[in-house]
Scaffold this motif. Structure first.
Motif, mmCIF file in Angstrom:
data_model
loop_
_atom_site.group_PDB
_atom_site.id
_atom_site.type_symbol
_atom_site.label_atom_id
_atom_site.label_comp_id
_atom_site.label_asym_id
_atom_site.label_seq_id
_atom_site.Cartn_x
_atom_site.Cartn_y
_atom_site.Cartn_z
ATOM 1 N N TYR A 158 7.771 -6.694 0.177
ATOM 2 C CA TYR A 158 8.357 -5.358 0.276
ATOM 3 C C TYR A 158 8.390 -4.625 -1.059
ATOM 4 C CZ TYR A 158 11.767 -1.710 1.356
ATOM 5 O OH TYR A 158 12.394 -0.507 1.521
ATOM 6 N N LEU A 159 8.573 -5.337 -2.155
ATOM 7 C CA LEU A 159 8.809 -4.687 -3.440
ATOM 8 C C LEU A 159 7.627 -4.722 -4.396
ATOM 9 C CD1 LEU A 159 12.457 -5.947 -4.164
ATOM 10 C CD2 LEU A 159 11.756 -3.787 -3.130
ATOM 11 N N LYS A 160 6.746 -5.702 -4.289
ATOM 12 C CA LYS A 160 5.709 -5.880 -5.307
ATOM 13 C C LYS A 160 4.564 -4.890 -5.135
ATOM 14 C CE LYS A 160 6.556 -10.693 -6.535
ATOM 15 N NZ LYS A 160 5.975 -12.054 -6.665
ATOM 16 N N ARG A 161 4.051 -4.414 -6.297
ATOM 17 C CA ARG A 161 2.879 -3.549 -6.358
ATOM 18 C C ARG A 161 1.979 -4.071 -7.482
ATOM 19 N NH1 ARG A 161 5.627 -2.512 -2.704
ATOM 20 N NH2 ARG A 161 6.349 -0.490 -1.925
ATOM 21 N N PRO A 162 0.647 -4.155 -7.308
ATOM 22 C CA PRO A 162 -0.080 -3.848 -6.086
ATOM 23 C C PRO A 162 0.409 -4.711 -4.912
ATOM 24 C CG PRO A 162 -1.574 -4.195 -7.929
ATOM 25 C CD PRO A 162 -0.238 -4.650 -8.373
ATOM 26 N N TYR A 163 0.045 -4.293 -3.713
ATOM 27 C CA TYR A 163 0.529 -4.952 -2.514
ATOM 28 C C TYR A 163 0.090 -6.411 -2.480
ATOM 29 C CZ TYR A 163 1.605 -0.229 -1.031
ATOM 30 O OH TYR A 163 2.119 1.035 -0.962
ATOM 31 N N PRO A 209 -5.488 -2.244 1.462
ATOM 32 C CA PRO A 209 -5.986 -1.567 0.252
ATOM 33 C C PRO A 209 -7.405 -1.965 -0.134
ATOM 34 C CG PRO A 209 -4.512 -3.355 -0.365
ATOM 35 C CD PRO A 209 -4.501 -3.313 1.140
ATOM 36 N N ASP A 210 -8.375 -1.533 0.679
ATOM 37 C CA ASP A 210 -9.767 -1.853 0.405
ATOM 38 C C ASP A 210 -10.632 -0.691 0.890
ATOM 39 O OD1 ASP A 210 -11.567 -4.482 -0.254
ATOM 40 O OD2 ASP A 210 -12.543 -3.239 1.270
ATOM 41 N N PRO A 211 -11.715 -0.326 0.158
ATOM 42 C CA PRO A 211 -12.547 0.814 0.577
ATOM 43 C C PRO A 211 -13.195 0.621 1.935
ATOM 44 C CG PRO A 211 -13.600 -0.419 -1.201
ATOM 45 C CD PRO A 211 -12.197 -0.913 -1.105
ATOM 46 N N GLU A 212 -13.426 -0.616 2.324
ATOM 47 C CA GLU A 212 -14.023 -0.886 3.629
ATOM 48 C C GLU A 212 -13.188 -0.284 4.746
ATOM 49 O OE1 GLU A 212 -14.132 -3.620 7.271
ATOM 50 O OE2 GLU A 212 -12.550 -3.305 5.787
ATOM 51 N N ASN A 213 -11.851 -0.211 4.552
ATOM 52 C CA ASN A 213 -10.955 0.302 5.587
ATOM 53 C C ASN A 213 -11.052 1.811 5.750
ATOM 54 O OD1 ASN A 213 -7.554 0.785 6.303
ATOM 55 N ND2 ASN A 213 -8.922 -0.409 7.595
ATOM 56 N N PHE A 214 -11.678 2.503 4.795
ATOM 57 C CA PHE A 214 -11.978 3.927 4.953
ATOM 58 C C PHE A 214 -13.427 4.134 5.394
ATOM 59 C CE2 PHE A 214 -8.254 4.087 2.252
ATOM 60 C CZ PHE A 214 -7.565 5.199 2.726
ATOM 61 N N TYR A 231 21.994 5.591 2.366
ATOM 62 C CA TYR A 231 20.775 4.914 2.829
ATOM 63 C C TYR A 231 20.211 4.115 1.654
ATOM 64 C CZ TYR A 231 16.533 4.723 5.826
ATOM 65 O OH TYR A 231 15.499 4.331 6.633
ATOM 66 N N GLY A 232 20.242 2.784 1.747
ATOM 67 C CA GLY A 232 19.858 1.943 0.619
ATOM 68 C C GLY A 232 18.628 1.091 0.867
ATOM 69 N N ASN A 233 18.128 0.502 -0.228
ATOM 70 C CA ASN A 233 16.983 -0.419 -0.219
ATOM 71 C C ASN A 233 15.694 0.262 0.250
ATOM 72 O OD1 ASN A 233 18.702 -2.440 -1.059
ATOM 73 N ND2 ASN A 233 18.919 -3.363 0.966
ATOM 74 N N VAL A 234 15.472 1.496 -0.188
ATOM 75 C CA VAL A 234 14.283 2.240 0.226
ATOM 76 C C VAL A 234 13.245 2.227 -0.888
ATOM 77 C CG1 VAL A 234 13.370 4.481 0.913
ATOM 78 C CG2 VAL A 234 15.612 3.745 1.744
ATOM 79 N N LYS A 235 12.064 1.690 -0.582
ATOM 80 C CA LYS A 235 10.923 1.744 -1.494
ATOM 81 C C LYS A 235 9.701 2.104 -0.647
ATOM 82 C CE LYS A 235 8.692 -0.606 -5.358
ATOM 83 N NZ LYS A 235 8.707 -1.783 -6.250
ATOM 84 N N PRO A 236 9.348 3.391 -0.585
ATOM 85 C CA PRO A 236 8.343 3.846 0.379
ATOM 86 C C PRO A 236 6.956 3.272 0.111
ATOM 87 C CG PRO A 236 9.593 5.688 -0.543
ATOM 88 C CD PRO A 236 9.900 4.495 -1.381
ATOM 89 N N ASN A 237 6.243 3.022 1.209
ATOM 90 C CA ASN A 237 4.819 2.707 1.140
ATOM 91 C C ASN A 237 4.241 2.867 2.534
ATOM 92 O OD1 ASN A 237 4.435 -0.120 2.513
ATOM 93 N ND2 ASN A 237 6.229 -0.366 1.211
ATOM 94 N N ARG A 238 2.917 3.044 2.614
ATOM 95 C CA ARG A 238 2.253 3.275 3.886
ATOM 96 C C ARG A 238 1.592 2.025 4.458
ATOM 97 N NH1 ARG A 238 0.449 8.431 5.566
ATOM 98 N NH2 ARG A 238 2.109 9.934 5.194
#
Length: 760
Positions: A92-97, A599-604, A679-686
């Motif tokens: 949930y928190l680490k970036r990159p995913y 997160p890979d170009p193949e997915n686009f 509203y807590g613990n929010v770290k947005p991502n898609r």
């Protein structure tokens, strides 16, 4: 609300009129004051829920599919990701995913085999790898949510697997089946779901892609199709197709808690798919239960009532009004992350480290078709978070500093509202249906003419202006399909689309409209008129039905086409019918978007891969585009690791797409979200969609703020009552005098005299 009533004709002493009026005035004021001491009058929720641990959110479009084998839209995964548990998930928190186990006991390790079945080293050349094996072990002790499909009678037989027509007559929703049961999750449930990808009645959108990888899946589809046709001749369309009777080489059960997936060649992105609901478990009992004749007519299907092992279960599904998730009492448990990224501690995102999940008991999604009511309810505290529409952007956001940093306005700060932003791994585009004779072409000459038409439109539609007006600058005009932040995306001059832009003074500048008109004439439509027939060019634009606030953006789009003297006819429909039109190839030009699955170009790039065409193949290539060179390069690129060689191939693929222009590339959006202080613990991502379990709500603070922000203004009511009383007082006095005079009038000779005692 009932109010005390009084009758001025009542016989009272002269001084009692004023006293009686004052009494009723005070009583009325007391009613209003008492009413104010409870919940706000405009609260749309029951008073009993005011301090409960509930998350309130809104949705605009009703989901069409909740069966994980079919569901592939962002408004659907909002629900399904909270219910189903694939083997993997994103941290949930680490970036990159970073992928981590979900229901899996650990991370699977890819094993590579050559064509003879001999194991190869992890660094073996991809060309030598014939197969990749993933052995996945799941955690024991995981149980499904309570559901009628598992209920048994006293003899141990399934209570609801053979419902009679008489029993079905009294069943209108799933809750009418009172008895429920559960059982432990097994590896067989994951294999069963993989088999369902090939089910002939389910039309999974990823079947085409997965049949290229999972060993035997394409042949398995043919086997199931033949079996389904044979069963149909015997028992009709609702006959249960028992997948356990048909083995699949690419998905095998090794034990109660272990299964194996075998794919062709090397496909590193396959691990990402294991974090998606497509690969979540489905119990055979649910499929057997829902396949009964008569249930689908009552919307009692897996598409309507999911069955999962995740932290939440869907307890109410009325998608025209409300959808409710409640905590799954059988959830096996999970802990909030104990580590994250630098800054997460200061942001309060590790305050709950190690605490058991989920925190929220219930989620209520209310349907709001219009943005203004949704926004107002957010400001009143009745929705816990909100996106920012263009009509409310200036009210919510201000740009500060030399870099134009976005922050909330002072009014938002006073309410404790905060802004969370994220770069979206997404693209919004206009697609051209390449099967359409006008925008796609039918022969060599027609295809060349259609290509120049698409290029002309690509220049004419000014997405820099669109982003500025309708997205308030929250987006980047796209130069191709790959979103920023994804490998393969290029910035600057080398990333510019030369068909649409020129490089001027160190930046990309859209070509002048004269260049578009020249291309339009070469396409056979000088000044927007068909050179052969002399008739004006009319094109059709399919969009999903939206609120009145979108009328301006559609008018803007018409004006963009009018630059070329092209008439654009907008055809609006609801999202489900829109999807059907796309699937059948009945749209000409359409508006759509894509959120990255991983997160890979193949997915686009797979969105324009020929074998992924929507028509005929049920894939995700909604434009039905196919270019032999592009298809060949895609097959070469898709299994490669990121590096210079892969980038070189991607650059050539993007050049082909820019030249052919199957999409009007649109823009890559930036995500802005507003959240209340409770509203807590929010770290947005898609990419990570199963996030509700991490959120926390302080219901006590929310209830306090709702009362504070929604106090009724009573002085006009009180003032009105006083004015009313004063205005009636003279009439009461006059009436009383008239009655007294009538009371002392002498009785006539034929009248009886009645003596009435007046009560003081």
């Amino acid at each position: 609300m009932n109010y005390p009533s009084f009758d001025l004709a009542e016989t009272v002493p002269p001084g009692g009129v004023i006293r009686r009026l004052l009494k009723y005035l005070l009583a009325s004021l007391a009613v209003f004051i008492c009413a104010c001491s409870g919940n706000p009058w405009n609260d749309p929720y029951p008073a009993s829920d005011s301090e409960k641990n509930i998350l309130y959110a809104a949705f605009a479009e009703r989901p069409k599919h909740l069966d994980p084998v079919q569901s592939y839209s962002s408004n659907e995964i909002l629900i399904t990701a909270q219910i189903y548990e694939p083997p993997l998930q994103y941290h949930y928190l680490k970036r990159p995913y970073q992928l981590i186990p979900s229901a899996a006991a650990g991370m699977p390790v890819a094993q590579y085999l050559d064509k003879n079945g001999v194991h190869l080293h992890a660094d073996a050349d991809a060309e030598k790898i014939a197969y990749t094996i993933y052995e996945i072990s799941i955690q024991p002790g995981i149980r499904y949510q309570p559901h009628p499909a598992f209920a048994r009678n006293e003899r141990g037989d399934y209570r609801y697997h053979d419902l009679t027509a008489e029993a079905l007559a009294d069943i209108h929703k799933l809750g009418d089946l009172r008895d429920t049961g559960s059982r432990e999750l097994t590896a067989e449930d994951y294999v069963f779901q993989i088999k369902r990808l090939a089910h002939p009645r389910l039309h999974s959108p990823i079947f085409g892609l997965m049949s290229d990888y999972i060993v035997g899946l394409k042949e398995y589809s043919a086997t199931l199709q033949a079996a389904a046709e044979a069963q149909f001749k015997k028992g009709g369309k609702d006959t249960y197709l028992d997948l356990s009777s048909y083995p699949l080489e690419g998905a095998e059960v090794l034990g109660p808690y272990t299964y194996r997936i075998k794919i062709k060649g090397k496909y590193p992105q396959f691990m990402y798919w294991l974090a998606m609901p497509f690969f979540a478990p489905i119990p055979w009992e649910a499929e057997r239960f829902y396949s009964q004749s008569g249930l689908s007519e009552k919307n009692i299907t897996l598409d309507w009532y999911p069955v999962g092992t995740g932290p939440y279960m869907l307890t109410e599904n009325d998608p025209n009004r409300v959808m409710i998730l409640e905590k799954n009492p059988n959830f096996h448990g999970e802990a909030y992350p104990s580590e994250g990224m630098p800054g997460d501690v200061d942001a309060g995102l590790l305050r709950d480290a190690g605490e058991p999940l989920p925190f929220i008991d219930k989620v209520i999604y209310s349907r709001e078709r219009e943005s203004i009511p949704r926004w107002n309810k957010f400001l009143q505290g009745y929705y816990d978070a909100s996106a920012i529409g263009s009509d409310s952007f200036d009210q919510a956001i201000q740009l500060t500093g030399g870099q134009g940093e976005a922050t909330v306005t002072e009014a938002m700060k006073e309410q404790g509202i905060r802004l969370e932003t994220a770069v979206a791994a997404s693209t919004n585009y206009l697609g051209f249906n390449m099967l359409d004779p006008v925008v796609g072409g039918t022969d060599k000459h027609g295809r060349e003419s259609a290509r120049k038409l698409r290029q002309a439109i690509s220049i004419a539609v000014d997405y820099e202006e669109y982003v500025s007006i309708f997205a308030n600058g929250r987006g980047i005009p796209a130069q191709g399909p790959i979103a920023p932040g994804i490998a393969g995306h290029r910035d600057g001059k080398e990333g510019m689309n030369p068909v649409v832009y020129d490089w001027v003074n160190g930046r990309a500048q859209r070509k002048p409209i004269e260049a578009a008109r020249k291309l339009l004439a070469e396409a056979g439509y000088p000044d927007g008129m068909n050179r052969k027939t002399g008739e004006p060019l009319v094109l059709y634009f399919d969009v999903t039905a939206r609120g009145a606030e979108d009328k301006s953006s559609l008018d803007w789009m018409r004006k963009q086409f009018q630059k070329l003297n092209i008439q654009l006819v907008v055809r609006s429909t609801d999202y489900n019918r829109f999807q059907d039109k796309i699937r059948k190839g009945n749209a000409q030009i359409f508006e759509w978007g894509w959120n990255a699955d991983y997160p890979d170009p193949e997915n686009f790039l797979f969105l324009l891969h020929g074998p992924q065409q929507k028509v005929g193949n049920e894939g995700e290539n909604a434009a039905n585009y196919s270019n032999p060179e592009y298809n060949r390069l895609f097959d070469q690129m898709k299994n490669m690791e990121n590096g210079p060689r892969r980038q070189h191939i991607i650059d050539r693929m993007v050049d082909i797409l820019r030249h052919d222009a199957p999409w009007l590339w649109g823009y890559h959006p930036k995500d802005y979200g507003l959240y209340h202080s409770w509203y807590g613990n929010v770290k947005p991502n898609r990419l990570s969609n199963n996030n509700v379990k991490y959120f926390r709500i302080d219901a006590e603070v929310r209830n306090q703020k709702r009362r504070e922000w929604n106090k009724p203004v009573l002085w006009p009511i009180g003032g009105g009552l006083i004015i009313l009383a004063i205005s009636l007082l003279p009439a009461a006095i006059v009436y009383r005098r008239k009655e007294r005079n009538a009371g002392i009038r002498p009785a006539g000779p034929n009248e009886d005299i009645e003596v009435t005692r007046l009560n003081a």
